[in-house]
Design an enzyme around this catalytic site. Structure first.
Site, PDB file in Angstrom:
ATOM      1  N   ARG A   8      30.297  15.865  10.220  1.00 32.05           N
ATOM      2  CA  ARG A   8      31.066  16.610  11.214  1.00 32.05           C
ATOM      3  C   ARG A   8      32.317  17.254  10.604  1.00 32.05           C
ATOM      4  NH1 ARG A   8      35.186  15.152  14.759  1.00 32.05           N
ATOM      5  NH2 ARG A   8      35.244  16.479  16.603  1.00 32.05           N
ATOM      6  N   LYS A  34      25.516  12.336  30.101  1.00 26.91           N
ATOM      7  CA  LYS A  34      25.390  13.793  30.013  1.00 26.91           C
ATOM      8  C   LYS A  34      24.713  14.330  31.264  1.00 26.91           C
ATOM      9  CE  LYS A  34      24.830  13.471  25.042  1.00 26.91           C
ATOM     10  NZ  LYS A  34      23.905  13.450  23.917  1.00 26.91           N
ATOM     11  N   SER A  56      33.827  17.016  20.130  1.00 23.45           N
ATOM     12  CA  SER A  56      34.003  15.599  20.393  1.00 23.45           C
ATOM     13  C   SER A  56      33.719  15.343  21.871  1.00 23.45           C
ATOM     14  CB  SER A  56      35.440  15.255  20.022  1.00 23.45           C
ATOM     15  OG  SER A  56      35.658  13.918  20.239  1.00 23.45           O
ATOM     16  N   LEU A  57      33.948  14.126  22.326  1.00 24.71           N
ATOM     17  CA  LEU A  57      33.703  13.811  23.735  1.00 24.71           C
ATOM     18  C   LEU A  57      34.970  13.301  24.385  1.00 24.71           C
ATOM     19  CD1 LEU A  57      30.343  11.820  23.559  1.00 24.71           C
ATOM     20  CD2 LEU A  57      30.675  14.013  24.677  1.00 24.71           C
ATOM     21  N   GLU A 112       0.837  -1.218   0.000  1.00 27.03           N
ATOM     22  CA  GLU A 112       0.000   0.000   0.000  1.00 27.03           C
ATOM     23  C   GLU A 112       0.865   1.258   0.000  1.00 27.03           C
ATOM     24  OE1 GLU A 112      -4.055  -1.515   2.252  1.00 27.03           O
ATOM     25  OE2 GLU A 112      -2.234  -1.284   3.422  1.00 27.03           O
ATOM     26  N   TYR A 113       1.968   1.185   0.772  1.00 30.14           N
ATOM     27  CA  TYR A 113       2.882   2.333   0.820  1.00 30.14           C
ATOM     28  C   TYR A 113       3.469   2.591  -0.578  1.00 30.14           C
ATOM     29  CZ  TYR A 113       6.559   5.491   2.372  1.00 30.14           C
ATOM     30  OH  TYR A 113       7.361   6.598   2.526  1.00 30.14           O
ATOM     31  N   GLU A 156      23.097   7.496  27.470  1.00 29.94           N
ATOM     32  CA  GLU A 156      22.639   7.118  26.131  1.00 29.94           C
ATOM     33  C   GLU A 156      23.634   6.142  25.518  1.00 29.94           C
ATOM     34  OE1 GLU A 156      22.606  10.835  24.037  1.00 29.94           O
ATOM     35  OE2 GLU A 156      21.296  11.784  25.511  1.00 29.94           O
ATOM     36  N   CYS A 180      34.993 -34.810   6.271  1.00 29.10           N
ATOM     37  CA  CYS A 180      35.900 -35.937   6.071  1.00 29.10           C
ATOM     38  C   CYS A 180      35.038 -37.144   5.720  1.00 29.10           C
ATOM     39  CB  CYS A 180      36.673 -36.183   7.358  1.00 29.10           C
ATOM     40  SG  CYS A 180      37.343 -37.846   7.451  1.00 29.10           S
ATOM     41  N   CYS A 190      41.737 -35.597   4.923  1.00 33.05           N
ATOM     42  CA  CYS A 190      41.554 -35.413   6.366  1.00 33.05           C
ATOM     43  C   CYS A 190      42.905 -35.428   7.082  1.00 33.05           C
ATOM     44  CB  CYS A 190      40.651 -36.512   6.907  1.00 33.05           C
ATOM     45  SG  CYS A 190      40.518 -36.467   8.699  1.00 33.05           S
ATOM     46  N   CYS A 198      37.683 -42.788  10.846  1.00 30.10           N
ATOM     47  CA  CYS A 198      38.486 -41.603  11.163  1.00 30.10           C
ATOM     48  C   CYS A 198      38.557 -41.472  12.679  1.00 30.10           C
ATOM     49  CB  CYS A 198      37.845 -40.362  10.550  1.00 30.10           C
ATOM     50  SG  CYS A 198      38.637 -38.837  11.078  1.00 30.10           S
ATOM     51  N   CYS A 248      42.748 -38.855   9.320  1.00 32.88           N
ATOM     52  CA  CYS A 248      42.709 -40.225   8.782  1.00 32.88           C
ATOM     53  C   CYS A 248      43.065 -40.294   7.302  1.00 32.88           C
ATOM     54  CB  CYS A 248      41.326 -40.831   9.001  1.00 32.88           C
ATOM     55  SG  CYS A 248      40.083 -40.140   7.887  1.00 32.88           S
ATOM     56  N   TYR A 280      20.372  12.732  19.079  1.00 38.28           N
ATOM     57  CA  TYR A 280      20.865  12.774  20.453  1.00 38.28           C
ATOM     58  C   TYR A 280      21.074  14.180  21.019  1.00 38.28           C
ATOM     59  CZ  TYR A 280      25.525  12.709  18.174  1.00 38.28           C
ATOM     60  OH  TYR A 280      26.606  12.955  17.384  1.00 38.28           O
ATOM     61  N   LYS A 297      33.763   4.460  27.547  1.00 37.73           N
ATOM     62  CA  LYS A 297      34.038   3.556  26.422  1.00 37.73           C
ATOM     63  C   LYS A 297      34.011   2.102  26.867  1.00 37.73           C
ATOM     64  CE  LYS A 297      35.808   4.922  22.826  1.00 37.73           C
ATOM     65  NZ  LYS A 297      35.571   5.552  21.533  1.00 37.73           N
ATOM     66  N   ASP A 346      27.715   3.490  17.178  1.00 36.25           N
ATOM     67  CA  ASP A 346      28.945   3.551  16.400  1.00 36.25           C
ATOM     68  C   ASP A 346      28.585   3.817  14.942  1.00 36.25           C
ATOM     69  OD1 ASP A 346      31.607   3.553  16.240  1.00 36.25           O
ATOM     70  OD2 ASP A 346      31.902   1.392  16.466  1.00 36.25           O
ATOM     71  N   LYS A 377      26.170   4.750  23.097  1.00 36.00           N
ATOM     72  CA  LYS A 377      26.987   5.493  22.130  1.00 36.00           C
ATOM     73  C   LYS A 377      27.012   4.703  20.828  1.00 36.00           C
ATOM     74  CE  LYS A 377      31.370   8.005  21.855  1.00 36.00           C
ATOM     75  NZ  LYS A 377      31.848   7.600  20.561  1.00 36.00           N
TER      76      LYS A 377
HETATM   77  S1  IVH Z   1      26.894  13.813  22.133  1.00 37.75           S
HETATM   78  C1  IVH Z   1      29.598  17.541  22.184  1.00 37.75           C
HETATM   79  N1  IVH Z   1      25.557  11.580  22.233  1.00 37.75           N
HETATM   80  O1  IVH Z   1      30.184  10.076  19.636  1.00 37.75           O
HETATM   81  C2  IVH Z   1      29.142  16.155  22.290  1.00 37.75           C
HETATM   82  N2  IVH Z   1      27.447  11.672  20.810  1.00 37.75           N
HETATM   83  O2  IVH Z   1      32.894  10.835  20.535  1.00 37.75           O
HETATM   84  C3  IVH Z   1      28.491  15.685  21.094  1.00 37.75           C
HETATM   85  N3  IVH Z   1      27.866   9.607  19.555  1.00 37.75           N
HETATM   86  O3  IVH Z   1      30.802  12.614  17.326  1.00 37.75           O
HETATM   87  C4  IVH Z   1      28.217  14.257  21.084  1.00 37.75           C
HETATM   88  N4  IVH Z   1      26.151   8.493  20.313  1.00 37.75           N
HETATM   89  O4  IVH Z   1      29.246  10.715  16.635  1.00 37.75           O
HETATM   90  C5  IVH Z   1      26.608  12.217  21.696  1.00 37.75           C
HETATM   91  N5  IVH Z   1      24.239   9.689  22.387  1.00 37.75           N
HETATM   92  C6  IVH Z   1      25.286  10.318  21.860  1.00 37.75           C
HETATM   93  C7  IVH Z   1      26.137   9.704  20.909  1.00 37.75           C
HETATM   94  C8  IVH Z   1      27.221  10.414  20.413  1.00 37.75           C
HETATM   95  C9  IVH Z   1      27.181   8.467  19.500  1.00 37.75           C
HETATM   96  C10 IVH Z   1      29.084   9.898  18.775  1.00 37.75           C
HETATM   97  C11 IVH Z   1      29.011  11.137  17.951  1.00 37.75           C
HETATM   98  C12 IVH Z   1      30.149  11.989  18.384  1.00 37.75           C
HETATM   99  C13 IVH Z   1      31.041  11.014  19.053  1.00 37.75           C
HETATM  100  C14 IVH Z   1      31.867  11.681  20.117  1.00 37.75           C
END
Ligand code: IVH
Length: 679
Positions: A140, A294, A85-86, A38-39, A117, A430, A412, A436, A415, A229, A318, A121, A119
């Site tokens: 980014r 956070k 970054s974190l 349908e979609y 939250e 085998c 094998c 064997c 054997c 996020y 991590k 990947d 994280k």
């Molecule tokens: S907050 C200033 N929340 O982790 C902080 N980052 O190592 C901004 N990532 O570049 C990031 N899950 O790609 C935040 N729940 C989450 C995340 C998250 C994955 C990644 C993101 C960021 C990297 C930082």
């Protein structure tokens, strides 16, 4: 361009709105309200209208999700708010240090709560919505300048092209992660492989590669997801005052947020959450490399502020890396119970996924071909959660010159029988079967195991010794073992040898279910063994069952039915079963409706004289199988005497007491009759 009227505009708008709604139900809420067909039908209608009236198309049209003409290159864009970054915390101490720093900076506030939250990947992106419409998506990049990937991002169905908000905010910037689920990744790699292209190494790589396609129609075909996020800019008043509230708010705007988000009242709760998520890591639908923690209160976030590269109010706890480099030292080819030859990589020890590993399964010949392995190669090893370690790929650039390729053996290693590659399955086997030694060892280990014949004391090493010394060449031989054979075997004390012999003797009394399981029929575990034992009255009936009779049993499919009937079709197998019974392996008989029926229950039999075609011991075992007790002396309680050649006083006594007597021929006929009778 065709002329247009209000009716067309109205029905077009309705179509757009319906598609947006159903997209949200399906991809964000996981709660589809219409079928895929349908979609697709609605989408086809939309494309038809847009083809006729292109002037109707806007930036948020669902047709943008299909992708557009390829770009010559990505345009660079400056982020309005830098993408930072974190800071990382690799252990619990670093997490507590973070909490301490937060408290020190926020003098006066005793309670600091956090939002945890997963994280994800994947790849971070910034999304700008003006008046509710997605106008720009950027990667980014270096944090200050990224690439404009708007037309690619529009193809991702789990993010809204138009916000669900009336009126929408003038401007809002939402950030989040573009990622690929493990299932999506595996599906994509199958597709890529089938086209003879190089597979992606992991979901993050696949997500990044898919997002950076100049042709957005390719991105549209990739299984990308988006999870929000954070909110960076927000022009309207009345925005939430906590990170948690912010996540709820972006959810209302139509974004997918992580359902595993967790409010933690303090750092102890954060730690518990991290530990819990770590144990669940392998079960998640997507890869994570940790937890982002956070400060929940946005006002406190503002007070804490930033360092040069990262905020002071957040940290990434991590998790142990799931991938690491190692070196391939050698490859062993192990032969299993059913002859499957499994290549096992021996690796230089490496810490990965929280443990040190030094070997990994290479599964089958195809996997060796896929990896293109050479001895000494630097390889990427992956261990996710409790999942067995895998060799993911080879770093070809680091390959030594003249290194030798790993080839799957043709014969094998145990054997020397040819290894067969049946086209209907991926494993190589085998062909040596029970000649064997490796297969015999595995068969015996399985036969002796607790849920099978439960022969205590017959451990792995002893089985190896028994087979290697030639004492045992099949499971039947176990019942011929004696003290003089066992004692010379290294490290087997007299007492253990006696214990083992009595365990072997005790194992003769078993159940049909355990016996079936012990035989090690492919795919027949304890449950299927029970099913077969319950349904069929005897081993003979199971052996004679046709595939269609097996298929009639609830839960038995064609593959299993084939395994079972193939197993019993082999005359060698039938001989082993008969021999085991002759040695005295027995079980109570059951009628077809599961009621115990022991034909000689309560009877006392006596054996005397010499029989030609059956030993005293075998005759005794068979009688016991049918429930009789076998006694040494004749009395008025004796049910029957079996008198072979040169029977003496016992026969006389039986005659005098009117005890019925069988000669050898009669006895053999009698047991043949009860064995085949319809019990
Ligand atoms: S907050 C200033 N929340 O982790 C902080 N980052 O190592 C901004 N990532 O570049 C990031 N899950 O790609 C935040 N729940 C989450 C995340 C998250 C994955 C990644 C993101 C960021 C990297 C930082």
């Amino acid at each position: 361009m065709a002329s247009i009227n209000d009716g067309i505009v109205a029905s077009y708008k309705q179509l757009v709105s319906d598609l947006q709604t159903h997209n949200h139900y399906y991809h964000v809420l996981d709660d589809p309200r219409i079928t895929d067909g349908e979609y697709d039908g609605l989408m086809r209608q939309l494309l038809l209208v847009e083809k006729q009236y292109p002037q109707l198309i806007k930036e948020d049209s669902p047709s943008k999700r299909i992708g557009g003409a390829p770009l010559p290159e990505f345009t660079q864009v400056k982020h309005m708010v830098p993408m930072l970054s974190l800071d990382n915390a690799f252990g619990i101490k670093a997490l507590r240090d973070f909490d301490r720093r937060v408290h020190e900076r926020l003098q006066g506030s005793e309670n600091v709560s956090y939002l945890c939250e997963p994280k994800l990947d994947g790849v971070a992106v910034s999304l700008i919505y003006e008046d509710g419409i997605l106008v720009r998506a950027a990667t980014r990049g270096d944090g200050a300048i990224g690439e404009d990937v708007t037309s690619n991002v529009k193809t991702i169905k789990s993010l809204p092209l138009k916000l669900i908000s009336d009126p929408p905010p003038r401007l809002i910037e939402v950030r989040g992660e573009i990622y690929m689920t493990r299932q999506g990744f595996e599906g994509l790699n199958v597709f890529v492989n089938n086209r003879g292209e190089k597979p992606f190494v992991n979901p993050r790589n696949a997500a990044a590669g898919s997002l950076r396609q100049l042709d957005s129609r390719i991105t549209a075909r990739r299984p990308l997801s988006f999870c929000a996020y954070s909110v960076e800019q927000y022009t309207d008043s009345g925005s939430p005052d906590t990170q948690h509230g912010m996540m709820r708010y972006v959810g209302q705007l139509g974004f997918r947020t992580n359902p595993d988000i967790f409010f933690a009242a303090d750092i102890d709760a954060c730690e518990r959450y991290c530990n819990d998520l770590l144990t669940r890591r392998a079960l998640l639908a997507y890869d994570i490399d940790g937890v982002v923690i956070k400060v929940n209160d946005l006002e406190k976030q503002k007070v804490l502020g930033f360092l040069s590269r990262s905020p002071r109010w957040a940290i990434a706890r991590k998790f142990p890396a799931e991938e690491a480099f190692s070196q391939l030292l050698s490859v062993d080819f192990q032969v299993g119970r059913t002859g499957a030859v499994t290549p096992v990589a021996r690796l230089s020890p490496v810490f990965v996924g929280g443990v040190t590993i030094s070997s990994a399964s290479l599964h089958n010949p195809d996997e060796i071909t896929r990896l293109d392995l050479h001895l000494g190669d630097t390889v990427v090893v992956r261990r996710a959660g409790d999942v067995i370690p895998q060799v993911v790929r080879v770093i070809h650039e680091r390959r030594q010159k003249n290194s030798s390729e790993v080839l799957f053996p043709k014969f094998c290693p145990v054997c020397d029988a040819p290894i067969l590659n049946n086209t209907s399955e991926v494993v190589a086997r085998c062909s040596g079967s029970l000649s064997c030694a490796a297969q015999v060892k595995q068969v015996i280990k399985h036969f002796a195991s607790r849920s099978a014949m439960n022969i205590n004391g017959l451990g792995e090493r002893l089985v190896d010794q028994l087979v290697d010394s030639g004492c045992v060449t099949s499971i039947v031989d176990l019942y011929d073992l004696s003290l003089p054979m066992l004692i010379p075997l290294a490290r087997l004390a007299d007492k253990s040898a006696r214990n083992l012999l009595s365990a072997i003797e005790n194992s003769k009394k078993t159940t049909l279910q355990k016996f079936l399981y012990a035989l090690g029929i492919r795919e027949v575990g304890a449950n299927y063994a029970r099913l077969l034992a319950k349904h069929f009255a005897s081993i003979e009936e199971i052996m004679a069952a046709r595939e269609d009779e097996l298929l009639a049993l609830d839960g038995i499919g064609p593959v299993l039915a084939e395994h079972i009937s193939m197993f019993f079709a082999d005359p060698k197998t039938c001989k082993v079963i008969q021999d085991l019974q002759k040695k005295g392996v027995h079980w109570p008989l059951y009628t077809a409706d599961g009621v115990r029926d022991i034909p000689l229950d309560g009877q006392v039999w006596v054996l005397t004289g010499r029989m030609e075609s059956i030993s005293r011991e075998e005759a005794k075992n068979i009688l016991q199988t049918f429930g009789a007790r076998v006694s040494d002396s004749v009395s008025s309680k004796t049910s029957r005497l079996v008198a072979g050649d040169a029977a003496g006083s016992k026969l006389e006594k039986a005659n005098s007491l009117d005890v019925p007597v069988f000669d050898e021929k009669q006895f053999l006929q009698f047991i043949a009759d009860i064995q085949t009778s319809d019990l």
